[in-house]
Design a protein around this motif. Structure first.
Motif, PDB file in Angstrom:
ATOM      1  N   UNK A 263      42.077  23.452  40.835  1.00 23.17           N
ATOM      2  CA  UNK A 263      43.283  22.691  41.181  1.00 23.17           C
ATOM      3  C   UNK A 263      43.001  21.202  40.989  1.00 23.17           C
ATOM      4  N   UNK A 264      44.062  20.404  41.025  1.00 24.41           N
ATOM      5  CA  UNK A 264      43.933  18.950  40.963  1.00 24.41           C
ATOM      6  C   UNK A 264      44.167  18.371  42.350  1.00 24.41           C
ATOM      7  N   UNK A 265      43.254  17.468  42.745  1.00 27.40           N
ATOM      8  CA  UNK A 265      43.340  16.841  44.072  1.00 27.40           C
ATOM      9  C   UNK A 265      43.247  15.324  43.877  1.00 27.40           C
ATOM     10  N   UNK A 266      44.057  14.566  44.585  1.00 22.22           N
ATOM     11  CA  UNK A 266      44.014  13.107  44.428  1.00 22.22           C
ATOM     12  C   UNK A 266      43.070  12.457  45.447  1.00 22.22           C
ATOM     13  N   UNK A 267      42.993  11.132  45.441  1.00 31.05           N
ATOM     14  CA  UNK A 267      42.060  10.417  46.317  1.00 31.05           C
ATOM     15  C   UNK A 267      42.463  10.511  47.788  1.00 31.05           C
ATOM     16  N   UNK A 268      43.661  11.013  48.041  1.00 28.54           N
ATOM     17  CA  UNK A 268      44.094  11.240  49.421  1.00 28.54           C
ATOM     18  C   UNK A 268      43.750  12.664  49.868  1.00 28.54           C
ATOM     19  N   UNK A 269      43.087  13.409  48.973  1.00 26.99           N
ATOM     20  CA  UNK A 269      42.677  14.778  49.323  1.00 26.99           C
ATOM     21  C   UNK A 269      43.794  15.800  49.188  1.00 26.99           C
ATOM     22  N   UNK A 270      44.847  15.448  48.430  1.00 26.33           N
ATOM     23  CA  UNK A 270      45.996  16.354  48.336  1.00 26.33           C
ATOM     24  C   UNK A 270      46.252  16.834  46.916  1.00 26.33           C
ATOM     25  N   UNK A 271      46.773  18.054  46.816  1.00 28.50           N
ATOM     26  CA  UNK A 271      47.314  18.498  45.531  1.00 28.50           C
ATOM     27  C   UNK A 271      48.581  17.704  45.280  1.00 28.50           C
ATOM     28  N   UNK A 272      48.962  17.555  43.996  1.00 22.85           N
ATOM     29  CA  UNK A 272      50.172  16.783  43.720  1.00 22.85           C
ATOM     30  C   UNK A 272      51.033  17.348  42.599  1.00 22.85           C
ATOM     31  N   UNK A 327      31.558  17.905  50.521  1.00 22.39           N
ATOM     32  CA  UNK A 327      32.097  17.460  49.227  1.00 22.39           C
ATOM     33  C   UNK A 327      33.145  16.360  49.422  1.00 22.39           C
ATOM     34  N   UNK A 328      33.908  16.434  50.512  1.00 23.70           N
ATOM     35  CA  UNK A 328      34.902  15.374  50.790  1.00 23.70           C
ATOM     36  C   UNK A 328      34.197  14.026  50.897  1.00 23.70           C
ATOM     37  N   UNK A 329      33.026  14.017  51.555  1.00 23.28           N
ATOM     38  CA  UNK A 329      32.272  12.765  51.698  1.00 23.28           C
ATOM     39  C   UNK A 329      31.839  12.247  50.333  1.00 23.28           C
ATOM     40  N   UNK A 330      31.383  13.173  49.462  1.00 23.20           N
ATOM     41  CA  UNK A 330      30.939  12.740  48.130  1.00 23.20           C
ATOM     42  C   UNK A 330      32.117  12.273  47.264  1.00 23.20           C
ATOM     43  N   UNK A 331      33.278  12.901  47.468  1.00 26.81           N
ATOM     44  CA  UNK A 331      34.466  12.493  46.706  1.00 26.81           C
ATOM     45  C   UNK A 331      35.101  11.239  47.306  1.00 26.81           C
ATOM     46  N   UNK A 332      34.666  10.881  48.510  1.00 22.73           N
ATOM     47  CA  UNK A 332      35.270   9.774  49.264  1.00 22.73           C
ATOM     48  C   UNK A 332      36.769  10.007  49.505  1.00 22.73           C
ATOM     49  N   UNK A 333      37.092  11.258  49.880  1.00 22.46           N
ATOM     50  CA  UNK A 333      38.477  11.574  50.279  1.00 22.46           C
ATOM     51  C   UNK A 333      38.444  12.027  51.734  1.00 22.46           C
ATOM     52  N   UNK A 334      39.566  11.880  52.446  1.00 20.17           N
ATOM     53  CA  UNK A 334      39.591  12.298  53.856  1.00 20.17           C
ATOM     54  C   UNK A 334      39.336  13.803  53.990  1.00 20.17           C
ATOM     55  N   UNK A 335      38.318  14.186  54.781  1.00 22.40           N
ATOM     56  CA  UNK A 335      37.939  15.597  54.908  1.00 22.40           C
ATOM     57  C   UNK A 335      39.063  16.433  55.508  1.00 22.40           C
ATOM     58  N   UNK A 337      42.268  16.030  55.314  1.00 21.82           N
ATOM     59  CA  UNK A 337      43.324  16.270  54.325  1.00 21.82           C
ATOM     60  C   UNK A 337      42.875  17.321  53.312  1.00 21.82           C
ATOM     61  N   UNK A 338      41.630  17.230  52.855  1.00 21.96           N
ATOM     62  CA  UNK A 338      41.128  18.192  51.874  1.00 21.96           C
ATOM     63  C   UNK A 338      41.115  19.608  52.468  1.00 21.96           C
ATOM     64  N   UNK A 339      40.673  19.695  53.745  1.00 22.11           N
ATOM     65  CA  UNK A 339      40.630  21.026  54.381  1.00 22.11           C
ATOM     66  C   UNK A 339      42.031  21.619  54.491  1.00 22.11           C
TER      67      UNK A 339
END
Ligand code: ADP
Length: 449
Positions: A263-272, A327-335, A337-339
């Protein structure tokens, strides 16, 4: 040091090599010129597959598909801007192109689904090997076995014409200097202009400074030369950006990553967006995100399903985490939101219904650690426009008449892909129309004595 031949071909990518092998097999004396040190062109970089409908392989796997459905998918994918007559030829004959490559010893024994197609029809090598190198290997080996005269480091500079306006050869510059190749027929198969950002920005100013997936030789020479020789260029503003390219180095992440479930996820940790939408729509959606890029996100199940990902891991395009937090930490996205994104996505997969974005194919819930993410952005990938041809690959002049003795095939031409090329259709295009160009050039040399 001028030489004479029946057919001279500009460019040793897939289209040029296909034309060379076919013209040779029919009985023509062929010379191919390639400006780079190696054959292959952009074709070597193709990662997807070769689209063809109603092949024996599809039938063996119980996949119902017809040229009519491929025609529809291609026209729809191209925003109905394609030349329908060319698409008809593509859809009807791509199957023969697969048969031909198989007969020449190629491995196209796997079939899969690519974005924009309603049926699994992309033919590719087994074991996850990439399609472009296999197309080039098959055709180049065939050309070598036939002792076709392929001159590398030899750049075509001009198309020559006689007083009647017919093409009579080309002027080239090779290691030996400048000379003329006199020919009864000329085939232009010099590819696109994706690596010529000046030319790209001339036609589409918003693409100024874009990176590219193309090989450095894709500078539009064939179109420039043909236009000078009176050929008509069409659809030049139709330039495709590949949606998922590693920023900075132009390395293309194959669409099979999304096809197999990423899937595609943005810097906010969301699909779009619906990841399986057409390339231009996915590109536009990514450019709307923070930093004009996004992450391809997948799990170990998906990773194991696709050999190409081994290479991405080896090249360090991926970041990896044993948990979503890591992985959220490595991507620098909010964990958090990603979860939440991953919980919602797994629920959509379980329900076989992606209510949010309408993704039709939901192969896996992406919940098996370790997780992977690759940052991607769109880059210039394919030129849909180019030299105007008819269904026999004859080149149209600016006056609307055919230029006798001049043929063109592959990315250098316009009309087959309309406003957007579907993944897998370039290989179908170059082999099918390259083959036709070889045939027609041969026929022309025999009829036009
Ligand atoms: P296609 O997919 O249509 O076959 P490719 O990009 O694979 O297109 O191949 C086109 C080939 O033409 C490339 O190898 C490129 O280096 C070559 N080429 C481009 N311009 C020239 C030129 N002026 N003279 C000779 N070869 C050229």
């Amino acid at each position: 040091q001028n030489v004479n031949t029946d057919v001279v071909i500009v460019g040793a990518g897939g289209a040029g090599l296909a034309a060379a092998v076919e013209a040779h097999d029919l009985g023509a004396k062929v010379i191919v010129v390639e400006k780079m040190a190696f054959p292959g062109g952009n074709t070597t970089r193709a990662a997807g597959g070769l689209n063809a409908a109603a092949t024996p392989l599809q039938q063996a796997k119980g996949i119902y598909d017809t040229p009519e459905i491929m025609f529809f998918d291609t026209m729809k994918g191209g925003h109905w801007k394609n030349n329908p007559e060319l698409v008809r030829v593509l859809a009807n004959h791509a199957k023969d192109s697969v048969d031909w490559l198989l007969a020449l010893g190629g491995d196209f024994h796997d079939v899969g689904l690519m974005a924009g197609a309603t049926k699994p029809r992309t033919h590719r090598p087994t074991g996850g090997n990439l399609v472009g190198p296999e197309v080039v290997r098959t055709l180049y080996t065939a050309a070598e076995n036939r002792k076709v005269d392929i001159r590398v480091n030899t750049k075509a500079e001009e198309i020559l014409k006689n007083a009647k306006g017919a093409a009579t050869g080309i002027k080239v510059k090779g290691p030996e200097g400048e000379y003329v190749i006199n020919a009864k027929a000329v085939v232009i198969a010099a590819g696109g202009f994706g690596a010529n950002n000046e030319m790209v920005a001339h036609y589409v100013p918003r693409l100024k400074g874009f990176s590219t997936t193309n090989q450095p030789g894709a500078t539009g020479d064939g179109m420039i030369m043909a236009e000078k020789a009176g050929a008509k260029l069409i659809d030049m503003t139709e330039i495709q950006t590949h949606p998922t390219v590693v920023p900075g180095n132009g390395e293309m992440i194959t669409e099979a990553v999304r096809g197999n479930g990423a899937i595609l996820v943005n810097h906010e940790g969301k699909r779009f967006y619906n990841e399986l939408e057409t390339r231009d729509n996915v590109s536009a959606a990514i450019l709307k995100q923070t930093d004009k890029n996004a992450f391809l996100f997948f799990d170990s199940d998906m990773q194991k399903s696709l050999k190409a990902t081994n290479n991405y891991i080896k090249q360090s395009y991926t970041v990896t985490g044993n948990s979503l937090d890591e992985i959220a930490a490595k991507m620098k996205v909010p964990a958090a939101a990603l979860k939440q994104t991953m919980t919602e996505y797994a629920a959509a997969v379980a329900a076989k219904n992606d209510k949010q974005f309408g993704r039709a194919d939901l192969p896996r819930p992406l919940n098996k650690a370790p997780f992977y993410a690759i940052i991607v952005t769109p880059a210039v990938h394919h030129c849909m426009g180019g030299i105007k041809i008819d269904t026999k690959t004859q080149v149209y002049g600016q006056n609307g008449q055919i230029i006798p003795g001049l043929f063109a095939a592959g990315e250098v031409t316009g009309g087959v892909h309309g406003g957007n090329r579907l993944g897998g259709n370039a290989q179908a295009d170059i082999v099918t129309f390259g083959h036709i160009a070889g045939q027609q050039a041969y026929i022309y040399t025999r009829l036009n004595k």
